[in-house]
Design an enzyme around this catalytic site. Structure first.
Site, PDB file in Angstrom:
ATOM      1  N   GLN B 111       1.114  -0.982  -0.556  1.00  0.00           N
ATOM      2  CA  GLN B 111       0.255  -0.154   0.018  1.00  0.00           C
ATOM      3  C   GLN B 111       0.843   1.080   0.127  1.00  0.00           C
ATOM      4  OE1 GLN B 111      -2.175   0.482   3.556  1.00  0.00           O
ATOM      5  NE2 GLN B 111      -3.191   1.705   3.752  1.00  0.00           N
ATOM      6  N   SER B 114       0.548   6.360   2.792  1.00  0.00           N
ATOM      7  CA  SER B 114       1.307   7.442   3.662  1.00  0.00           C
ATOM      8  C   SER B 114       2.651   8.235   3.191  1.00  0.00           C
ATOM      9  CB  SER B 114       1.921   7.354   4.862  1.00  0.00           C
ATOM     10  OG  SER B 114       0.457   6.352   5.573  1.00  0.00           O
ATOM     11  N   SER B 146       4.761  -1.628   4.564  1.00  0.00           N
ATOM     12  CA  SER B 146       4.480  -3.383   5.162  1.00  0.00           C
ATOM     13  C   SER B 146       4.975  -4.019   3.129  1.00  0.00           C
ATOM     14  CB  SER B 146       3.790  -3.400   5.570  1.00  0.00           C
ATOM     15  OG  SER B 146       3.177  -2.498   6.789  1.00  0.00           O
ATOM     16  N   GLU B 229      -9.796  -1.853   5.489  1.00  0.00           N
ATOM     17  CA  GLU B 229      -8.562  -2.065   6.711  1.00  0.00           C
ATOM     18  C   GLU B 229      -8.381  -2.619   7.660  1.00  0.00           C
ATOM     19  OE1 GLU B 229      -5.658   1.112   6.436  1.00  0.00           O
ATOM     20  OE2 GLU B 229      -3.734  -0.614   7.159  1.00  0.00           O
ATOM     21  N   GLU B 362      -6.498   7.972  17.912  1.00  0.00           N
ATOM     22  CA  GLU B 362      -6.581   9.610  17.485  1.00  0.00           C
ATOM     23  C   GLU B 362      -7.828  10.281  16.725  1.00  0.00           C
ATOM     24  OE1 GLU B 362      -3.563   8.494  18.581  1.00  0.00           O
ATOM     25  OE2 GLU B 362      -3.910   8.846  20.382  1.00  0.00           O
TER      26      GLU B 362
END
Lengths: 389, 392
Positions: B111, B114, B146, B229, B362
């Site tokens: 993926q 980010s 990953s 996910e 969060e």
């Protein structure tokens, strides 16, 4: 097994919720708790007879509905959501289950009377009594002379002494005193553990002294028996243990209802309430607290449903009940405390109903065994043996 | 035609009759299973499924017990994120091309979401994709990837229009990890190993046929991926007292000398929390199977992270002296994600990632507060500003 709600359960919920919305707004409850008795007899009549909740757990052959813990749990969710002062848990669940479990000829006519809602009963044990104060074998603990009847095994005993205070005299009458009994002040009949058996006593033959109670919507009372005439309805205390466990398992659903009301009401309030020129619910500090509370309630719903299903099917009952009580009692208190806090000053007022829920939640945390008592009972099924004493 | 349990069972048995798992190699068997529609029965026919209710998958799993299984540690991103996204947003050609080797494990997926400058605020990402005829040219840097070193393909979100507000200028692609200009470098973590990577994309040319969804629709597609996910991370089925709880309970049972009342009380608390979390997951799966997905998915990941961190922490603490050690700090690339493997120190450190990966706790709380509870959003300074004009 399913943790979801069936269509029938949803219909029952809608019926109860509709009636309560109609007849039982929060303002009514606040007015009632200042009256001599908070119980709403008319509302109970409608609930008990028209909707038929009184007979839910009574077998069909005794004129009940022959329903299961799953349906009773849905009713309790709604009664919790409205902190309704009616004796459903104390009479239609606890006392009724004790008589159903007794399965004696003496219990049958009483059950029929309870099913119609004409008669109301209460278990004459402290509301703080956990299911673990009785030995699971069904053999009641007896002391020399037979004066003390209920076993007090387990650390929870101090939090709720069972029916040890009542004894059977030579003439078959009952004498003694039981503290902090829930539902006694609206009961026609008391189901009393005494000398290792269960007895039915007409409430008129006992002195019921309502106490100033933390939970104003379900006050407790001290009950004193002085040579009270009694009919034996069970030969041992196993039905009492069964009823306490059943009640504890279903109390989780009431706690779920209490918690849900607190969350819903708080969320609605923080959307409306503006400070610093924005709704206070847009502040992350509040949003995150409410998100955590929501998750606790998601878990509580799963645990409460699981306990109700276990009670309905009779599999994994002890563990499922203990898990639900260990979790839901704490969650209801947390929800009610957040409700008061996040309402700010309004939450501290007598006028706002939040305090009724806080008081119910805190009393429910003690009722039928504290979360700690239920957790302790899980050491064996969890495979986590206690350390040496 | 809707299939019932018996029909599924018959199909599974027919598969076993035609392809004896004892005499068929692993990939051949998995391919045959996919072609028989027994990979994921709720997927459409021809794409590894039968268009059957999701809960009938259990029937397949029961019938095919002991046959070659998927390596889910390696295939998590593919199965949990890429596949549902391709199924929902892919063209027919894309579905046919990617889903089969994804499911059989012949092609591993990673993926590319980010970036160093875009974590929780994913929509602010800066990797650019510029159209050049039938191709897109991609430049940028991705991180926390990953399994990038094992992957054939990646799901990629890149900025295709910097002149519109950040959420609107994104497009979703399948990235060819073998394409020139893709540079994968290991990123060492606090555990000592490198499960993640940094991926540098320099002039990577991707044909337009690798685009998933419309140009500018990347945020909507990515939302779909992220929801899946979170369900995948938090919603794994388990048994009572299993997972990390089981490891901790075993240590407790095997070593009477470590038992204290304080630890006992805390363990019982955690056991109850593990059990109610498991039940909430079971209820969520029931809702999914009944076709009424609840919003509980994000919450499950939140609960899972908290529980895993608490359990892995107590696991180290209760071992006393042994907890002062660590199994191995050697730098190595791991090829699988494993939350319960290795020693207690590793598990403790790895669990710290549970509240960060796949959306920090969060961010998840904010999602629950806004999308489930309907609380008002924080005032936004970046909402209507073109991405290129955002302060950085």
């Amino acid at each position: 097994m399913t943790l979801l709600y069936s269509e029938v359960e949803e219909e029952l919920r809608a019926a109860v919720r509709g009636l309560l919305a109609d007849r039982h707004p929060p303002a009514t409850v606040i007015a009632r708790v200042e009256a001599a008795s908070p119980y709403d007899a008319d509302l109970w009549k409608t609930l008990a007879r028209d909707i038929g909740v009184a007979g839910l757990l009574v077998p069909e052959e005794l004129d009940g509905a022959g329903a299961t813990a799953r349906e009773a749990a849905v009713v309790l969710e709604e009664l919790g959501r409205a902190v309704t002062p009616v004796p459903f848990l104390t009479s239609s669940v606890l006392a009724t289950q004790a008589l159903v479990a007794a399965a004696t000829d003496a219990a049958a006519p009483l059950l029929t009377a309870l099913a119609t809602g004409q008669t109301t009963a209460a278990l004459a044990v402290s509301f703080a009594t956990s299911p673990y104060v009785f030995p699971a074998t069904g053999a009641p603990g007896t002391a020399a002379g037979g004066a003390v009847t209920a076993g007090t095994a387990g650390g929870a005993a101090s939090a709720g002494t069972a029916g040890e205070a009542v004894t059977v005299g030579a003439d078959g009458t009952l004498s003694g005193r039981v503290r902090a009994v829930a539902g006694a002040d609206v009961a026609d009949v008391l189901i009393v553990p005494a000398s290792g058996a269960l007895y039915a006593v007409d409430a008129a033959d006992a002195a019921v002294n309502p106490l100033v109670s933390l939970d104003m919507t379900r006050p407790v009372a001290d009950v004193t028996f002085t040579a009270a005439p009694a009919r034996r309805v069970a030969e041992d205390l196993e039905p009492l243990r069964t009823a306490l466990r059943y009640g504890a398992g279903l109390l989780a659903s009431e706690q779920l209802g209490v918690a849900e009301w607190c969350l819903t009401t708080t969320v609605a309030y923080v959307k409306e309430r503006r400070q610093f020129a924005r709704p206070v619910g847009s502040f992350q500090a509040l949003k995150h607290r409410l998100a955590d509370l929501w998750m606790e309630i998601v878990q509580a719903r799963a645990a409460a449903r699981n306990a109700a299903d276990a009670l309905a099917t009779g599999t994994d009952t002890d563990t499922a009940v203990a898990i639900a009580q260990a979790w839901c009692g704490t969650v209801a208190v947390h929800a009610a405390e957040e409700c008061v806090q996040l309402h700010g000053g309004i939450g501290m007022t007598w006028e706002h109903p939040a305090h009724l829920y806080l008081k119910r939640a805190k009393a429910d945390e003690i009722a039928l065994g504290t979360p700690a008592a239920h957790r302790t009972s899980l050491a064996t099924p969890a495979g986590l043996p206690s350390p040496p004493a | 035609m809707t299939l019932d349990e018996a029909a599924i069972r018959d199909r599974a048995r027919a598969l076993l009759a035609e392809h004896d798992p004892a005499r068929t190699d692993r990939v051949t068997f998995l391919r045959a299973r996919f072609d028989a529609g027994l990979a994921w029965v709720h997927y459409p026919e021809g794409l590894g499924g039968l268009g059957a209710p999701r809960e009938l998958q259990q029937v397949v799993e029961r019938e095919l017990e002991g046959t070659p299984q998927l390596d889910v540690g390696k295939m998590g991103i593919g199965l949990g994120m890429a596949a549902p996204t391709i199924l929902t947003f892919g063209t027919e050609e894309q579905k046919r091309r990617y889903l089969r080797p994804l499911w059989t494990g012949e092609e591993i997926w990673c993926q590319l979401f980010s970036e160093p400058g875009a974590g929780s605020d994913l929509a602010t990402l800066a990797t650019r994709a510029v159209r050049d005829g039938d191709e897109w040219v991609v430049d940028g840097q991705k991180v926390w990837t990953s399994g990038a070193h094992l992957s054939r393909w990646a799901i990629l979100v890149a900025r295709t229009d910097p002149d519109v507000p950040k959420h609107r200028g994104l497009t979703y692609f399948v990235c060819d990890m073998h394409a020139p200009g893709v540079d994968v470098r290991p990123l060492r973590q606090i555990t000592g190993e490198a499960e993640f990577n940094e991926v540098f994309l320099t002039g990577v040319r991707l044909p337009d046929t690798l685009r998933l969804g419309e140009v500018g629709e990347g945020w909507r597609v990515a939302q779909h991926t992220l929801m899946n996910e979170r369900v995948a991370i938090g919603g794994a089925p388990g048994r009572r007292g299993g997972g990390l709880m089981g490891i901790v309970a075993r240590t407790w049972r095997e070593r009477p000398e470590i038992r204290t009342h304080d630890l006992h009380g805390r363990l019982l608390h955690l056991w109850v929390e593990a059990e109610v979390t498991r039940l909430a997951g079971a209820r969520l799966r029931e809702q999914l199977a009944a076709g009424a997905p609840g919003p509980e998915g994000s919450g499950m990941k939140l609960a899972f992270a908290r529980l895993n961190q608490a359990l892995s922490g107590i696991d180290v603490e209760m071992r006393g002296e042994e907890g002062l050690g660590y199994d191995d700090w050697t730098f190595r690339r791991s090829d699988t994600v494993d939350f319960v493997g290795r020693g207690p120190g590793y598990r403790y450190l790895r669990a710290k990632g549970n509240s960060i990966e796949g959306g920090t706790s969060e961010i998840l709380r904010t999602i629950i507060a806004e999308r489930v509870l309907g609380l008002p959003a924080e005032p936004r300074v970046d909402k209507d500003v073109p991405w290129k004009d955002l302060p950085r």
